[in-house]
Design a protein around this motif. Structure first.
Motif, PDB file in Angstrom:
ATOM      1  N   UNK A 215      17.039  -4.849 -21.995  1.00  0.00           N
ATOM      2  CA  UNK A 215      17.818  -4.051 -22.956  1.00  0.00           C
ATOM      3  C   UNK A 215      17.314  -2.619 -23.057  1.00  0.00           C
ATOM      4  N   UNK A 216      16.827  -2.091 -21.952  1.00  0.00           N
ATOM      5  CA  UNK A 216      16.360  -0.707 -21.887  1.00  0.00           C
ATOM      6  C   UNK A 216      17.208   0.027 -20.854  1.00  0.00           C
ATOM      7  N   UNK A 217      16.972   1.326 -20.701  1.00  0.00           N
ATOM      8  CA  UNK A 217      17.705   2.080 -19.688  1.00  0.00           C
ATOM      9  C   UNK A 217      16.738   2.997 -18.949  1.00  0.00           C
ATOM     10  N   UNK A 218      17.024   3.203 -17.673  1.00  0.00           N
ATOM     11  CA  UNK A 218      16.213   4.100 -16.855  1.00  0.00           C
ATOM     12  C   UNK A 218      16.658   5.526 -17.157  1.00  0.00           C
ATOM     13  N   UNK A 219      15.717   6.363 -17.594  1.00  0.00           N
ATOM     14  CA  UNK A 219      16.039   7.757 -17.878  1.00  0.00           C
ATOM     15  C   UNK A 219      15.579   8.680 -16.752  1.00  0.00           C
ATOM     16  N   UNK A 220      14.603   8.219 -15.964  1.00  0.00           N
ATOM     17  CA  UNK A 220      14.112   8.986 -14.806  1.00  0.00           C
ATOM     18  C   UNK A 220      13.787   7.996 -13.695  1.00  0.00           C
ATOM     19  N   UNK A 221      14.221   8.331 -12.480  1.00  0.00           N
ATOM     20  CA  UNK A 221      13.898   7.500 -11.321  1.00  0.00           C
ATOM     21  C   UNK A 221      13.910   8.403 -10.091  1.00  0.00           C
ATOM     22  N   UNK A 222      12.770   8.474  -9.411  1.00  0.00           N
ATOM     23  CA  UNK A 222      12.702   9.306  -8.215  1.00  0.00           C
ATOM     24  C   UNK A 222      11.493   8.914  -7.368  1.00  0.00           C
ATOM     25  N   UNK A 223      11.562   9.232  -6.054  1.00  0.00           N
ATOM     26  CA  UNK A 223      10.393   9.018  -5.206  1.00  0.00           C
ATOM     27  C   UNK A 223       9.304  10.008  -5.598  1.00  0.00           C
ATOM     28  N   UNK A 224       8.065   9.562  -5.586  1.00  0.00           N
ATOM     29  CA  UNK A 224       6.926  10.453  -5.818  1.00  0.00           C
ATOM     30  C   UNK A 224       5.848  10.062  -4.802  1.00  0.00           C
ATOM     31  N   UNK A 225       5.699  10.923  -3.812  1.00  0.00           N
ATOM     32  CA  UNK A 225       4.828  10.648  -2.668  1.00  0.00           C
ATOM     33  C   UNK A 225       5.293   9.352  -1.991  1.00  0.00           C
ATOM     34  N   UNK A 226       4.398   8.378  -1.854  1.00  0.00           N
ATOM     35  CA  UNK A 226       4.767   7.119  -1.191  1.00  0.00           C
ATOM     36  C   UNK A 226       5.194   6.050  -2.197  1.00  0.00           C
ATOM     37  N   UNK A 227       5.489   6.458  -3.416  1.00  0.00           N
ATOM     38  CA  UNK A 227       5.811   5.516  -4.481  1.00  0.00           C
ATOM     39  C   UNK A 227       7.156   5.858  -5.117  1.00  0.00           C
ATOM     40  N   UNK A 228       7.550   5.033  -6.075  1.00  0.00           N
ATOM     41  CA  UNK A 228       8.713   5.319  -6.917  1.00  0.00           C
ATOM     42  C   UNK A 228       8.208   5.493  -8.346  1.00  0.00           C
ATOM     43  N   UNK A 229       8.642   6.562  -8.994  1.00  0.00           N
ATOM     44  CA  UNK A 229       8.288   6.820 -10.390  1.00  0.00           C
ATOM     45  C   UNK A 229       9.514   6.558 -11.256  1.00  0.00           C
ATOM     46  N   UNK A 230       9.301   5.816 -12.322  1.00  0.00           N
ATOM     47  CA  UNK A 230      10.405   5.407 -13.197  1.00  0.00           C
ATOM     48  C   UNK A 230       9.984   5.640 -14.648  1.00  0.00           C
TER      49      UNK A 230
END
Length: 72
Positions: free
Chosen positions: A35-50
């Motif tokens: 019951x949450x929402x993703x407000x930021x999602x992007x690749x960061x180096x070799x990872x994913x930042x959320x």
């Protein structure tokens, strides 16, 4: 917050080819299960930042997580 951790892991798995889904769409599905929402999602180096947003008892909060899932 479990929603952020799970969302970041889902995004990283998708990015690393363990799923056909778009990484940020995968993250959004997991966040929605909490019951949450993703407000930021992007690749960061070799990872994913959320970043995930939610509210509880009228109090808004956000949580951030980073996951790579890179197998060496």
């Amino acid at each position: 917050m479990h929603a952020a951790d799970g969302s970041a892991l889902a995004a990283a798995d998708s990015r690393n080819g363990f799923s056909d889904a778009d990484p940020c769409e995968a993250a959004a599905l997991v966040a929605a299960a909490y019951n949450a929402r993703v407000s930021v999602c992007h690749p960061c180096d070799d990872a994913m930042c959320v970043e995930v947003s939610d509210a509880f008892l009228g109090i808004s909060f956000t949580a951030r997580a980073r996951a790579s899932g890179v197998v060496a």
